[in-house]
Design an enzyme around this catalytic site. Sequence first.
Site, PDB file in Angstrom:
ATOM      1  N   ASN A 101       0.859  -1.183   0.000  1.00  0.00           N
ATOM      2  CA  ASN A 101       0.000   0.000   0.000  1.00  0.00           C
ATOM      3  C   ASN A 101       0.897   1.234   0.000  1.00  0.00           C
ATOM      4  OD1 ASN A 101      -2.612   1.522   0.548  1.00  0.00           O
ATOM      5  ND2 ASN A 101      -1.387   2.140   2.308  1.00  0.00           N
ATOM      6  N   GLU A 102       0.727   2.086  -0.996  1.00  0.00           N
ATOM      7  CA  GLU A 102       1.500   3.329  -1.090  1.00  0.00           C
ATOM      8  C   GLU A 102       3.010   3.088  -0.948  1.00  0.00           C
ATOM      9  OE1 GLU A 102      -0.045   5.880   1.966  1.00  0.00           O
ATOM     10  OE2 GLU A 102      -2.085   5.850   1.186  1.00  0.00           O
TER      11      GLU A 102
END
Length: 800
Positions: A397-398
């Site tokens: 994530n990110e």
Amino acid sequence: MTPPRGSAPVRTKLNAGWQYSPRGDLGVAQLSSLAPHEWESVSLPHTWNALDPTDAEPGYRCAASWYRRPLDVPDLAGGGRLLLKFEGANLVADVYVNGARAGGHVGGYLGFTVDITPFVKPGQRNELAVRVDNSDDPALIPSDKADYAIFGGLTRDVWLVAVPAVSLARLAVRTPAVSRDRARAEATVELYNPGRLRGTRALTLRLLGPDGRPRSSTRVAVTLTGDTVQPVPVRIPEVRRPALWSPASPSLYRLSASLAGDGAAEDTLIERIGFRFFRFESHGTFSLNGEPLFIRGTHRHEERAGLGAALTDAMHREDMAMIKAMGANFVRLGHYPQDPAVYAAADSLGLLVWDELPWNRGGLGDERWKDNTRRLLREQVRQNVNHPSIILWSMANEPDDVIDPGHGTPPEIAAFVAELTAIAHALDPDRPTAMRKFDAGFTSVDVYSPSIWAGWYGGVYRNYEKSIVTAQGKFPRMVHMEYGADGHVGRHTASPITGEGMRIEQGTAEAVGVPVRNIAREGDWSESYQVDLLDWHLTVAPRIAGFAGNAQWVFRDFATPLRPENPIPYVNQKGIIARDGTPKDAWYLYRAHWTTSPRFVYIVSHSWPERFGAPGAPAEVRTYSNCARVELLLGGASQGMRVRDATSFPAQGLRWEVPLREGENALTARCVGDADASAPHDSVSVRYTTARWGTATRIAVRTTPASEGGLLLEATLVDAQGRTCQDCEQRIYFSHQGAGRMAADLGTPTGSRVIEAANGRAAIRIVPPAPGERAMITVRTQDLNGTRILLEGRGMTVNP
């Protein structure tokens, strides 16, 4: 503890009887030098960060601590083994038995097993000690730049398991071919044989259907190879006309593996499995078991007020049941693998799961970091592969957010994501991989979620449909993770920022719209805006052609070290329930859109008891309901009936213009069309005023009984005439001296020492002093000197 013949392993939960010390700087040999008062009696699950992530101070304790407990171990006959099974320890654990290191684990959020047989003294009392460390480690995920608290401690259950000399270590199941007509399962049974024994064993696999009836029995003879871990593949007979697993019908089969032979005690493992098939179409929808299914989801962090991540299995199940009760069919586990009870609940309730590797921000690390990340992914897939609820393995994530120089370029990060995808596919060819918010690497996974925060971090919420359509053209297989807005409980306005991003300024002249460039920074963080934004997403998302679905961020408010300026400091307030589980208005909004039963009606909003409006102007009143028709009454007089229309924004058309009177107004909403008197209804009392308030000059206080026990101390900012300043948002500071206690550092609307006013109000729960004792509570703002409250027993004196 020796397993009797013909039995499963003896499992004993070791959650009681622990002692805890923060002296992680000491070695195991020095623990005996600590005085008794330097140890705290605790039970598991436990974290030393239960309170400090959400207090008024920056940061929280990231360090090492010790746990210890006595361990009684009887004789282990027949070469049996004694295992410690940890469901999780954050982030690094070292396990000692009688002063010797028996094993450990590097990396949080996953279970691990330690064979303590060589270290115990059978028939005697043994000493178990565990050192756990949640210090930042550049070689481990998640990064210290993660936007959530990394709770340290033994945050999950610990088990003592006695097994035979040759035991079943793991039962893994694949379902590579499933249709409505037939299902094929393949099992791999791993034998644990640390004594490297030879000989033969009989391995039997039995499959029971969801109704408990036998479906098949497979028996194979196993020749022990002498390897410590020996995999044995077994093909399960085909299942005809399988009961398919789905959110609507979460049918679970029971697969057991039993190992016996050579006079040894039998060992048994049991897994719940499900048969289902699914597909993310190219530039299109999601289908489950051959039928389109629109993904309706949310996200869950593993924490609660006052407990941090140290939740019992019952609490995990309660959260998942609430997610199911709001009508969701999907939950993303953000941003790490969660307690085994969470996956079991998802399987039994029927919730699709996005299971995420805790690579969250920070870019790439060195080779040790890469090795640890690869290993943790392998462990995650191995531990969770049997759950039919899991449909996606998320790699990151990110991953390219908040990175320091030298921690990877976008092509380098994308290449490593692709490497992780290959690992996941090799371990589990039947599930796709996923990732969120790394557009430069979207081809490194099978299913991708871009970052679209229409109406919060960028843009306006009425552009959501356009943003999704644009993303659909760019990303071949897409599902949208994370949309929403922060909502400060009790903060409301009759004119929230519009869907076009305009703040409506009410004055003596005609109302004027002023553009808001960044609503996350410049908005009012009201529940009023939060529900409007969410309502718009819920209204338009199902009508977007070829859209697989989305998931709202987030189910419950949670702690984060990165947001000190939030209305509740260090709390992400995008939850549809508060950190203590109190529902916000948004909770009822989702139930209205996504459920059909049980039927309910809710007047928006119970946390808005005092409202302001212009003289002679009607006030809008909304209800959220899953009933087909709702009637609103004011003081017993009908204001008309509305028919619920899922396409009508806002509130699915359940809204009225009501002539509220100065003073108290009794509102009742009820479902209509029912013959019985028990039809769903809801009532609130609204105090209405047309008199505009002035500048806040003092803090008025009062106490009322708190629903959780004790007293609720309410502070209201009032002007010189005693009128509530309904637009006041100043920070209010509570402090306590003397007896009793203040329910502080919980990160909740009634459990925070520092909190922004919501419509001029704030409150905190007080455990009052006993009779004969006294406490002093002080309430201040930056501009007001404050109010002092003296509590003596049950009495209260203001500004003594």
